[in-house]
Design a protein around this motif. Structure first.
Motif, mmCIF file in Angstrom:
data_model
loop_
_atom_site.group_PDB
_atom_site.id
_atom_site.type_symbol
_atom_site.label_atom_id
_atom_site.label_comp_id
_atom_site.label_asym_id
_atom_site.label_seq_id
_atom_site.Cartn_x
_atom_site.Cartn_y
_atom_site.Cartn_z
ATOM 1 N N LEU A 1 10.110 -8.715 -1.930
ATOM 2 C CA LEU A 1 9.695 -9.662 -2.956
ATOM 3 C C LEU A 1 8.460 -9.131 -3.667
ATOM 4 C CD1 LEU A 1 11.468 -12.252 -3.040
ATOM 5 C CD2 LEU A 1 11.243 -11.418 -0.685
ATOM 6 N N ALA B 1 12.706 -12.969 -8.087
ATOM 7 C CA ALA B 1 13.038 -14.388 -8.262
ATOM 8 C C ALA B 1 12.937 -14.756 -9.741
ATOM 9 C CB ALA B 1 12.127 -15.280 -7.412
ATOM 10 N N THR C 1 4.214 -14.784 -2.643
ATOM 11 C CA THR C 1 5.122 -13.788 -2.064
ATOM 12 C C THR C 1 5.389 -14.003 -0.582
ATOM 13 O OG1 THR C 1 4.173 -12.258 -3.671
ATOM 14 C CG2 THR C 1 5.587 -11.317 -1.966
ATOM 15 N N SER D 1 7.164 -7.059 1.152
ATOM 16 C CA SER D 1 6.471 -7.290 -0.116
ATOM 17 C C SER D 1 6.553 -6.035 -0.956
ATOM 18 C CB SER D 1 5.004 -7.656 0.136
ATOM 19 O OG SER D 1 4.343 -6.632 0.873
ATOM 20 N N SER E 1 8.260 -15.235 -8.065
ATOM 21 C CA SER E 1 7.813 -14.663 -6.784
ATOM 22 C C SER E 1 6.293 -14.524 -6.774
ATOM 23 C CB SER E 1 8.468 -13.306 -6.552
ATOM 24 O OG SER E 1 8.140 -12.396 -7.595
ATOM 25 N N SER E 2 5.594 -15.616 -7.022
ATOM 26 C CA SER E 2 4.134 -15.586 -7.068
ATOM 27 C C SER E 2 3.513 -15.824 -5.688
ATOM 28 C CB SER E 2 3.606 -16.613 -8.083
ATOM 29 O OG SER E 2 4.198 -17.870 -7.872
ATOM 30 N N GLU F 1 5.100 -9.466 -6.333
ATOM 31 C CA GLU F 1 4.046 -10.449 -6.611
ATOM 32 C C GLU F 1 3.706 -10.414 -8.098
ATOM 33 O OE1 GLU F 1 -0.718 -11.298 -5.971
ATOM 34 O OE2 GLU F 1 0.280 -9.932 -4.583
ATOM 35 N N SER G 1 17.976 -16.501 -4.564
ATOM 36 C CA SER G 1 17.346 -15.393 -3.837
ATOM 37 C C SER G 1 17.849 -15.326 -2.403
ATOM 38 C CB SER G 1 15.822 -15.554 -3.853
ATOM 39 O OG SER G 1 15.295 -15.404 -5.152
ATOM 40 N N GLU H 1 13.362 -7.983 -5.311
ATOM 41 C CA GLU H 1 13.640 -9.286 -5.901
ATOM 42 C C GLU H 1 12.379 -9.862 -6.551
ATOM 43 O OE1 GLU H 1 15.738 -11.119 -6.984
ATOM 44 O OE2 GLU H 1 15.868 -13.136 -6.168
ATOM 45 N N PHE I 1 15.286 -20.076 -6.132
ATOM 46 C CA PHE I 1 15.024 -19.714 -4.739
ATOM 47 C C PHE I 1 16.312 -19.734 -3.909
ATOM 48 C CE2 PHE I 1 10.667 -21.633 -5.711
ATOM 49 C CZ PHE I 1 10.158 -20.404 -6.112
ATOM 50 N N LEU J 1 7.632 -17.023 0.182
ATOM 51 C CA LEU J 1 9.042 -16.758 -0.113
ATOM 52 C C LEU J 1 9.637 -15.776 0.897
ATOM 53 C CD1 LEU J 1 11.199 -17.609 -2.070
ATOM 54 C CD2 LEU J 1 10.464 -15.812 -3.643
#
Length: 342
Positions: free
Chosen positions: A47, A15, A61, A79, A58-59, A49, A30, A13, A27, A64
């Motif tokens: 997720l 996002a 990570t 991740s 998704s910065s 990065e 997600s 994902e 979000f 989230l």
């Protein structure tokens, strides 16, 4: 014809932020996707990065990851990945140690060494990141030490990580990462969903050079694909125009929000046939259930991977949910009579 082995299937994902869709809704989408994936038998929900991209949210990570883990019960959250040169190994260990305690036996740590952004932004994140790029194997070892109970006598400790179970995965899009994963006896994840060129060479290196470790006794490989599945090929092709324009933006440096789908036009079809885009999207499976199943089976037979992780850049949430439902049905049919656990 079914494969003679069972394959785990997961979701990657990003996002993705669609045109006219606020981050709060992104979000929420997600979370909804992860909850559905959990109910459909997906193994992991990872997720990515990325930074300084209007189309990707998704910065942060690990933040989230924690949010989605709190809204699900059993699916593994991970991740895909943490771009290690952007971070201090100590901070990574502390964050994942915390996540591993909050959500026991559910957290995966995927580590890569690409920037996940442009070079100017990468420098803004960490000005000395190039030193870290060249120390990627050593920084993996540093994180592993922070998780060991035997680390108690050292001057610098990640106490929240000591003794916590968080499996580590090496991510890559070239052969360099294959050597690292094999030498360290770790699972290997290849980004064939956007960088397929060295997939087979990297997998051959990984399996040939793999050294059993305390973490993994035999090789375990995961490869990425893009999937847009719908009730008909025409509808899937229409839905895929959003990701087609997004990938074109990545190639040309003209990044924008994910656009609403449109009917496939001669102009878009010509863009789709561009050799560079064709190479990038080699493992993008667009179509109805039967055609996506055929392409997926061929991919699994040719690559021999243990798991497939799916990215789907689809504008409308209902279309995305339907696509992962269809893909789950495909994998259950491929995996008959039962799935394996890892």
């Amino acid at each position: 014809m079914p494969l003679n082995r069972s394959i785990n299937y997961s979701i990657l994902e990003l996002a993705v932020v669609g045109q006219d869709i606020p981050h709060t809704r992104v979000f929420e989408n997600s979370v909804e996707l992860a909850q559905l994936a959990e109910s459909l038998g997906y193994k992991r929900f990872w997720l990515a990065e990325h930074h300084n991209m209007v189309s990707i949210a998704s910065s942060a990570t690990t933040v989230l990851m924690s949010h989605i883990a709190s809204k699900t019960d059993k699916i593994r959250i991970g991740s895909g990945g943490i771009m290690l040169p952007n971070h201090s190994p100590l901070i990574v260990a502390e964050q994942f140690g915390t996540l591993g305690s909050l959500y026991p036996h559910r957290i995966d740590m995927g580590l890569g060494r690409a920037p996940g952004t442009d070079q100017v932004t990468a420098h803004a994140i960490r000005s000395d990141r190039m030193n870290s790029v060249f120390k990627f194997p050593q920084e993996i070892e540093e994180i592993q030490r922070y998780f060991k109970n035997e680390n108690t006598n050292t001057k610098v400790r990640a106490t929240v990580a000591e003794g916590v179970e968080v499996p580590m995965y090496v991510l890559g899009s070239s052969t360099d990462s294959a050597h690292v994963a094999a030498a360290k006896g770790l699972p290997y994840v290849f980004a064939s969903h956007f960088a397929p060129a060295q997939l087979f060479e990297a997998m051959e290196i990984y399996y040939r050079e793999f050294e059993p470790s305390e973490y993994l006794q035999k090789p375990y490989s995961i490869a990425g694909i893009n999937v847009v599945a719908a009730d008909s090929h025409q509808e899937a092709e229409r839905i895929s125009t959003s990701s087609l324009k997004m990938m074109l933006g990545v190639m040309t440096g003209n990044l924008d929000y994910l656009q609403k789908p449109v009917d496939m036009t001669p102009e878009l079809r010509e863009i789709k046939e561009n050799p560079s885009l064709q190479r990038m999207l080699k493992y993008s499976f667009v179509g109805d259930k039967n055609s996506v199943k055929e392409m997926t089976e061929e991919f699994l037979k040719k690559t021999g991977v243990d798991e497939v992780i799916v990215a789907s850049h689809i504008y409308h949430q209902e279309d995305r949910l339907k696509s992962i439902r269809i893909f789950s049905e495909i994998m259950q049919e491929i995996n008959q009579p039962e799935l394996v656990n890892y």
